[in-house]
Design a protein around this motif. Structure first.
Motif, PDB file in Angstrom:
ATOM      1  N   PHE A  61     -20.295  14.245  21.019  1.00  0.00           N
ATOM      2  CA  PHE A  61     -21.561  14.853  20.592  1.00  0.00           C
ATOM      3  C   PHE A  61     -22.516  13.802  20.048  1.00  0.00           C
ATOM      4  O   PHE A  61     -23.696  13.749  20.411  1.00  0.00           O
ATOM      5  CB  PHE A  61     -21.269  15.912  19.528  1.00  0.00           C
ATOM      6  N   MET A  62     -22.031  12.946  19.177  1.00  0.00           N
ATOM      7  CA  MET A  62     -22.882  11.932  18.578  1.00  0.00           C
ATOM      8  C   MET A  62     -23.350  10.917  19.619  1.00  0.00           C
ATOM      9  O   MET A  62     -24.482  10.429  19.568  1.00  0.00           O
ATOM     10  CB  MET A  62     -22.131  11.209  17.448  1.00  0.00           C
ATOM     11  N   THR A  63     -22.479  10.599  20.554  1.00  0.00           N
ATOM     12  CA  THR A  63     -22.867   9.676  21.624  1.00  0.00           C
ATOM     13  C   THR A  63     -23.984  10.262  22.464  1.00  0.00           C
ATOM     14  O   THR A  63     -24.989   9.590  22.768  1.00  0.00           O
ATOM     15  CB  THR A  63     -21.654   9.368  22.524  1.00  0.00           C
ATOM     16  N   ASP A  64     -23.833  11.517  22.826  1.00  0.00           N
ATOM     17  CA  ASP A  64     -24.873  12.178  23.606  1.00  0.00           C
ATOM     18  C   ASP A  64     -26.175  12.243  22.825  1.00  0.00           C
ATOM     19  O   ASP A  64     -27.267  12.094  23.379  1.00  0.00           O
ATOM     20  CB  ASP A  64     -24.420  13.587  23.991  1.00  0.00           C
ATOM     21  N   LEU A  65     -26.034  12.481  21.525  1.00  0.00           N
ATOM     22  CA  LEU A  65     -27.220  12.569  20.675  1.00  0.00           C
ATOM     23  C   LEU A  65     -27.968  11.239  20.667  1.00  0.00           C
ATOM     24  O   LEU A  65     -29.206  11.196  20.755  1.00  0.00           O
ATOM     25  CB  LEU A  65     -26.799  12.954  19.256  1.00  0.00           C
ATOM     26  N   LEU A  66     -27.227  10.161  20.571  1.00  0.00           N
ATOM     27  CA  LEU A  66     -27.841   8.834  20.556  1.00  0.00           C
ATOM     28  C   LEU A  66     -28.523   8.528  21.889  1.00  0.00           C
ATOM     29  O   LEU A  66     -29.625   7.978  21.938  1.00  0.00           O
ATOM     30  CB  LEU A  66     -26.791   7.770  20.259  1.00  0.00           C
ATOM     31  N   GLU A  68     -27.508  20.429  10.530  1.00  0.00           N
ATOM     32  CA  GLU A  68     -26.927  19.540  11.534  1.00  0.00           C
ATOM     33  C   GLU A  68     -25.562  20.035  11.973  1.00  0.00           C
ATOM     34  O   GLU A  68     -25.211  19.982  13.145  1.00  0.00           O
ATOM     35  CB  GLU A  68     -26.803  18.127  10.957  1.00  0.00           C
ATOM     36  N   LEU A  77     -22.400  15.873   7.300  1.00  0.00           N
ATOM     37  CA  LEU A  77     -23.571  16.472   7.912  1.00  0.00           C
ATOM     38  C   LEU A  77     -24.130  17.563   7.024  1.00  0.00           C
ATOM     39  O   LEU A  77     -23.410  18.225   6.297  1.00  0.00           O
ATOM     40  CB  LEU A  77     -23.198  17.086   9.268  1.00  0.00           C
ATOM     41  N   TYR A 110     -16.583  15.412  18.443  1.00  0.00           N
ATOM     42  CA  TYR A 110     -17.607  14.914  17.533  1.00  0.00           C
ATOM     43  C   TYR A 110     -18.196  13.601  18.030  1.00  0.00           C
ATOM     44  O   TYR A 110     -19.415  13.397  18.041  1.00  0.00           O
ATOM     45  CB  TYR A 110     -16.989  14.742  16.142  1.00  0.00           C
ATOM     46  N   ILE A 111     -17.320  12.718  18.471  1.00  0.00           N
ATOM     47  CA  ILE A 111     -17.774  11.419  18.992  1.00  0.00           C
ATOM     48  C   ILE A 111     -18.616  11.620  20.245  1.00  0.00           C
ATOM     49  O   ILE A 111     -19.674  10.990  20.416  1.00  0.00           O
ATOM     50  CB  ILE A 111     -16.571  10.502  19.288  1.00  0.00           C
ATOM     51  N   PHE A 125     -24.359  21.021  15.596  1.00  0.00           N
ATOM     52  CA  PHE A 125     -23.165  20.431  16.192  1.00  0.00           C
ATOM     53  C   PHE A 125     -22.237  21.521  16.709  1.00  0.00           C
ATOM     54  O   PHE A 125     -21.737  21.476  17.822  1.00  0.00           O
ATOM     55  CB  PHE A 125     -22.454  19.569  15.153  1.00  0.00           C
ATOM     56  N   LYS A 143     -13.692  12.601   8.039  1.00  0.00           N
ATOM     57  CA  LYS A 143     -14.835  12.121   8.800  1.00  0.00           C
ATOM     58  C   LYS A 143     -15.418  13.183   9.722  1.00  0.00           C
ATOM     59  O   LYS A 143     -16.614  13.173  10.002  1.00  0.00           O
ATOM     60  CB  LYS A 143     -14.438  10.902   9.645  1.00  0.00           C
TER      61      LYS A 143
END
Length: 176
Positions: free
Chosen positions: A168-173, A11, A7, A165-166, A15, A143
DNA sequence: TAGGCCATCTGGTCCT
DNA sequence: AGGACCAGATGGCCTA
């Protein structure tokens, strides 16, 4: 020390900031409530949040697998064909080898007798297995985003951060 | 010095 | 029967 994750700073900042809103309270007692008292930067806050200490250059390498060698440097091999010596029961100082459960006939249940060579071979396999597990942890560490100065994540910290992290990224998507 | 983390050893259990 | 996996115990190293 190389930067972990991929990132950009902004970003990463986002995060880290987002983590503040999540209910995640690992072992640390220094939770979000301490954000105001001296935690000027998100890095500092995050370090507190994860109970991570700022250790410039602090890094402990994962021990590398040294190959199949015993403590005295002698290579370990598979049990010799003629090796029928039985590994002694409760050999070391380990008190975790209680007597096997006895059946009504007074014999141990499913007692598996192995030779010294088989025990050594099992130890080697176990070391290889743990080495492979640590390799996977190292890959996961690369990662998840961390700050350059940050101390190397422990295994439990790596797992917890990966979960966050996962999430966070899921929510972001889902929000886009 | 206490506590955290980790490597290693070990025996038990499950699976092939 | 033997390998993979797991969890408990132990000791060493490091940091606060």
């Amino acid at each position: 020390m190389e930067r972990q994750g991929c990132l950009g700073d902004s970003e990463l900042y986002d995060f880290v900031s987002d983590i503040n809103l999540m209910e995640f309270h690992p072992k640390s007692t220094a939770g979000p409530k301490q954000l105001g008292d001296g935690a000027q930067s998100p890095m500092a806050y995050r370090s507190r949040f994860y109970n991570l200490s700022y250790v410039p250059g602090g890094h402990r390498e994962t021990a590398s697998f040294q190959g199949e060698h015993s403590e005295d440097g002698q290579p370990l091999h598979e049990p010799a064909p003629g090796d029928t010596s039985v590994y002694p029961y409760s050999p070391g100082p380990f008190p975790h080898t209680p007597p096997p459960p006895l059946t009504h006939a007074g014999r141990s249940k499913r007692r598996r007798v192995i030779s010294v060579g088989q025990r050594q071979a099992a130890n080697v396999r176990e070391r290889k297995r743990m080495f492979s597990l640590n390799e996977a942890f190292d890959e996961l560490r690369r990662k998840v985003p961390t700050f350059a100065y940050e101390k190397r994540l422990s295994r439990i910290e790596t797992l917890r951060l990966a979960i966050i992290y996962i999430t966070f990224m899921t929510d972001l998507l889902e929000s886009t």
